[in-house]
Design a protein around this motif. Structure first.
Motif, PDB file in Angstrom:
ATOM      1  N   PRO A  99      44.844  32.436  79.941  1.00 49.65           N
ATOM      2  CA  PRO A  99      44.536  31.179  79.812  1.00 49.65           C
ATOM      3  C   PRO A  99      44.727  30.125  80.638  1.00 49.65           C
ATOM      4  N   MET A 100      45.694  30.380  81.412  1.00 48.48           N
ATOM      5  CA  MET A 100      46.120  29.625  82.647  1.00 48.48           C
ATOM      6  C   MET A 100      44.927  29.394  83.833  1.00 48.48           C
ATOM      7  N   THR A 101      44.142  30.400  83.875  1.00 48.09           N
ATOM      8  CA  THR A 101      43.152  30.260  84.721  1.00 48.09           C
ATOM      9  C   THR A 101      41.827  29.534  83.975  1.00 48.09           C
ATOM     10  N   ALA A 102      41.980  29.231  82.794  1.00 41.13           N
ATOM     11  CA  ALA A 102      40.903  28.621  82.183  1.00 41.13           C
ATOM     12  C   ALA A 102      41.193  26.947  81.929  1.00 41.13           C
ATOM     13  N   LEU A 103      42.424  26.732  82.112  1.00 37.45           N
ATOM     14  CA  LEU A 103      42.866  25.389  81.971  1.00 37.45           C
ATOM     15  C   LEU A 103      43.140  24.710  83.289  1.00 37.45           C
ATOM     16  N   HIS A 153      51.074  23.665  82.116  1.00 41.28           N
ATOM     17  CA  HIS A 153      52.359  24.386  82.399  1.00 41.28           C
ATOM     18  C   HIS A 153      53.535  24.168  81.514  1.00 41.28           C
ATOM     19  N   GLU A 154      53.391  23.290  80.432  1.00 38.72           N
ATOM     20  CA  GLU A 154      54.391  22.757  79.575  1.00 38.72           C
ATOM     21  C   GLU A 154      54.041  23.688  78.417  1.00 38.72           C
ATOM     22  N   LEU A 155      52.937  24.642  78.180  1.00 39.18           N
ATOM     23  CA  LEU A 155      52.642  25.448  77.197  1.00 39.18           C
ATOM     24  C   LEU A 155      53.051  27.023  77.342  1.00 39.18           C
ATOM     25  N   SER A 156      53.415  27.599  76.183  1.00 38.32           N
ATOM     26  CA  SER A 156      53.903  29.075  76.108  1.00 38.32           C
ATOM     27  C   SER A 156      52.389  29.923  76.636  1.00 38.32           C
ATOM     28  N   GLY A 157      52.687  31.170  76.697  1.00 38.72           N
ATOM     29  CA  GLY A 157      51.291  31.876  76.848  1.00 38.72           C
ATOM     30  C   GLY A 157      50.385  31.804  75.573  1.00 38.72           C
ATOM     31  N   GLY A 158      51.195  32.090  74.474  1.00 33.20           N
ATOM     32  CA  GLY A 158      50.388  32.127  73.264  1.00 33.20           C
ATOM     33  C   GLY A 158      49.632  30.918  72.848  1.00 33.20           C
ATOM     34  N   LEU A 159      50.828  29.682  73.078  1.00 31.03           N
ATOM     35  CA  LEU A 159      50.075  28.458  72.648  1.00 31.03           C
ATOM     36  C   LEU A 159      48.899  27.907  73.636  1.00 31.03           C
ATOM     37  N   ALA A 174      27.778  30.065  68.624  1.00 29.79           N
ATOM     38  CA  ALA A 174      27.275  30.987  67.639  1.00 29.79           C
ATOM     39  C   ALA A 174      28.079  32.175  68.035  1.00 29.79           C
ATOM     40  N   LEU A 175      28.175  32.373  69.308  1.00 31.45           N
ATOM     41  CA  LEU A 175      28.833  33.727  69.908  1.00 31.45           C
ATOM     42  C   LEU A 175      30.280  33.514  70.683  1.00 31.45           C
ATOM     43  N   LEU A 176      31.165  34.213  70.321  1.00 32.02           N
ATOM     44  CA  LEU A 176      32.586  34.132  70.877  1.00 32.02           C
ATOM     45  C   LEU A 176      32.851  35.417  71.780  1.00 32.02           C
ATOM     46  N   ILE A 177      32.901  35.421  73.234  1.00 23.50           N
ATOM     47  CA  ILE A 177      33.295  36.306  74.011  1.00 23.50           C
ATOM     48  C   ILE A 177      34.690  36.274  74.341  1.00 23.50           C
ATOM     49  N   ALA A 178      35.479  37.355  73.843  1.00 24.70           N
ATOM     50  CA  ALA A 178      36.843  37.373  73.888  1.00 24.70           C
ATOM     51  C   ALA A 178      37.166  38.577  74.906  1.00 24.70           C
ATOM     52  N   ASP A 179      37.356  38.374  76.317  1.00 25.73           N
ATOM     53  CA  ASP A 179      37.502  39.554  77.220  1.00 25.73           C
ATOM     54  C   ASP A 179      39.190  39.589  77.435  1.00 25.73           C
ATOM     55  N   GLU A 180      39.626  40.584  76.843  1.00 25.51           N
ATOM     56  CA  GLU A 180      41.195  40.875  77.081  1.00 25.51           C
ATOM     57  C   GLU A 180      41.875  39.711  76.537  1.00 25.51           C
ATOM     58  N   PRO A 181      41.666  38.999  75.634  1.00 26.43           N
ATOM     59  CA  PRO A 181      42.470  37.741  75.211  1.00 26.43           C
ATOM     60  C   PRO A 181      43.869  37.784  74.807  1.00 26.43           C
ATOM     61  N   THR A 182      44.388  39.049  74.870  1.00 29.20           N
ATOM     62  CA  THR A 182      45.715  39.158  74.292  1.00 29.20           C
ATOM     63  C   THR A 182      46.707  40.144  75.349  1.00 29.20           C
ATOM     64  N   THR A 183      46.221  40.497  76.362  1.00 30.60           N
ATOM     65  CA  THR A 183      46.774  41.310  77.149  1.00 30.60           C
ATOM     66  C   THR A 183      48.081  40.921  77.705  1.00 30.60           C
ATOM     67  N   ALA A 184      48.031  39.694  78.021  1.00 23.61           N
ATOM     68  CA  ALA A 184      49.118  38.988  78.708  1.00 23.61           C
ATOM     69  C   ALA A 184      50.198  38.537  77.676  1.00 23.61           C
ATOM     70  N   GLN A 192      48.953  37.366  66.331  1.00 24.75           N
ATOM     71  CA  GLN A 192      48.469  36.321  65.748  1.00 24.75           C
ATOM     72  C   GLN A 192      47.259  35.555  66.175  1.00 24.75           C
ATOM     73  N   ILE A 193      46.995  35.773  67.442  1.00 20.02           N
ATOM     74  CA  ILE A 193      45.836  35.417  67.874  1.00 20.02           C
ATOM     75  C   ILE A 193      44.660  36.289  67.596  1.00 20.02           C
TER      76      ILE A 193
END
Length: 327
Positions: A99-103, A153-159, A174-184, A192-193
């Motif tokens: 997620p840090m590469t997307a924020l 940087h103040e967020l945990s990985g899950g958050l 209409a479409l969600l592409i989730a590419d390895e969304p939980t590996t890290a 939970q995710i």
């Protein structure tokens, strides 16, 4: 018509000798609105490249061909860049592994979420704090008012991943592409995710393309599955049918490496941690999982000495800590 229609997709890259190296070869699949497809395979099998082909975000050097490559009726191969941008803004949500590469590290969550919602205000509903809080809460974020003021940087990985999901779903794609969304993420946060994606799929009618290298992740999360190896689909079908009666050797190999904790009993776990000195009977030896040391073993398994981790900043000198650990 299916929401996603892919027929004979091939993706290659030019070689120095003038030829083309194929990374994806002749794959075909469809995803109906509200349905889910799990795309699984080892790292480097072509999963992410296949998913990116639906968005027009493949590397510039990629050479793409297909008999059909459509998302929500838009031909990805022939559409103008402005049309593809509109498709990404309004109809496709993307969630990647880290997620840090997307924020944006320089923007608060509030600023990034407002940036994702300009189209909502055009429809007559102003982008208020209440609306931003509602979007974060929908993605499972606790205390959304506080999170709005924070930087990535103040967020945990899950958050952080929940925030990324909120950004991806803010415009009701209409479409969600989730590419390895939980590996890290750790196992609990991972579950939970995935639960959250399932809930949003049911409540919003999303179509989901879940990309993973782990069959266990998609086993009970998808309607259909496509097993990918070396750029090709080796097996496809209903998820339950493929995983219960795999036809291809590669699918069976992937299933064989999934840890089967259901085969361990409470007795197994107890005997695996017996204190040294306890009698080692034939019965306990047979129950003890392979790889655990025998009772009475005194051999050192790990020794670490003088570990140091340095943090350097300009003008602040060096902060170093050293420790010795033996086990």
């Amino acid at each position: 018509m299916p929401l996603v229609a892919v027929d004979n997709l091939t993706v290659g890259f030019p070689r120095a000798d003038g030829g083309t190296s194929r990374a994806v070869t002749g794959v075909s699949f469809t995803i109906e609105a509200g349905a889910s497809l799990g795309l699984v395979g080892e790292s480097g099998s072509g999963k992410s490249l296949t998913a990116l082909s639906l968005t027009g975000l493949t590397p510039p050097a990629a050479v793409i061909s297909a008999d059909r490559l459509e998302v929500d009726g838009v031909d990805i191969l022939t559409a103008r860049e402005s049309r593809l941008r509109q498709l990404l803004r309004t109809r496709i949500g993307l969630v990647f592994q880290n997620p840090m590469t997307a924020l944006n590290p320089r923007m608060t969550v509030r600023a990034q979420l407002r940036e994702a919602l300009p189209g909502r205000s055009a429809g007559g509903a102003p982008v208020t704090t209440d609306l931003l809080v509602e979007e974060l809460a929908r993605a499972g974020v606790r205390d959304p008012e506080r999170v709005l003021t924070q930087y990535p940087h103040e967020l945990s990985g899950g958050l952080a991943q929940r925030v990324v999901i909120a950004l991806a779903l803010a415009r009701r794609p209409a479409l969600l592409i989730a590419d390895e969304p939980t590996t890290a993420l750790d196992v609990r946060t991972q579950a939970q995710i995935l639960d959250l994606i399932d809930e949003l799929r049911d409540s919003l009618g999303l179509a989901v393309l879940l990309v993973s290298h782990d069959l266990a992740v998609v086993a009970d999360r998808t309607d259909d599955i496509a097993v990918m190896r070396d750029g090709e689909f080796v097996e496809t079908g209903r998820t339950a049918a493929v995983l219960s009666h795999p036809r291809h050797r590669y699918t069976r190999d992937l299933l064989d490496v999934i840890p089967r904790f259901d085969l361990l009993t409470a007795t197994d776990l107890l005997t695996a941690t017996e204190p040294a000195g306890q009698p080692d009977t034939d019965q306990t030896r047979l129950r003890r999982p392979a790889g655990f040391p025998q009772p009475g073993t005194t051999a050192r398994l790990l020794r670490v000495e003088s570990i140091s981790k340095d943090f350097r900043r300009r003008g602040l000198g060096r902060l170093a800590r050293e420790s010795s650990v033996a086990a």
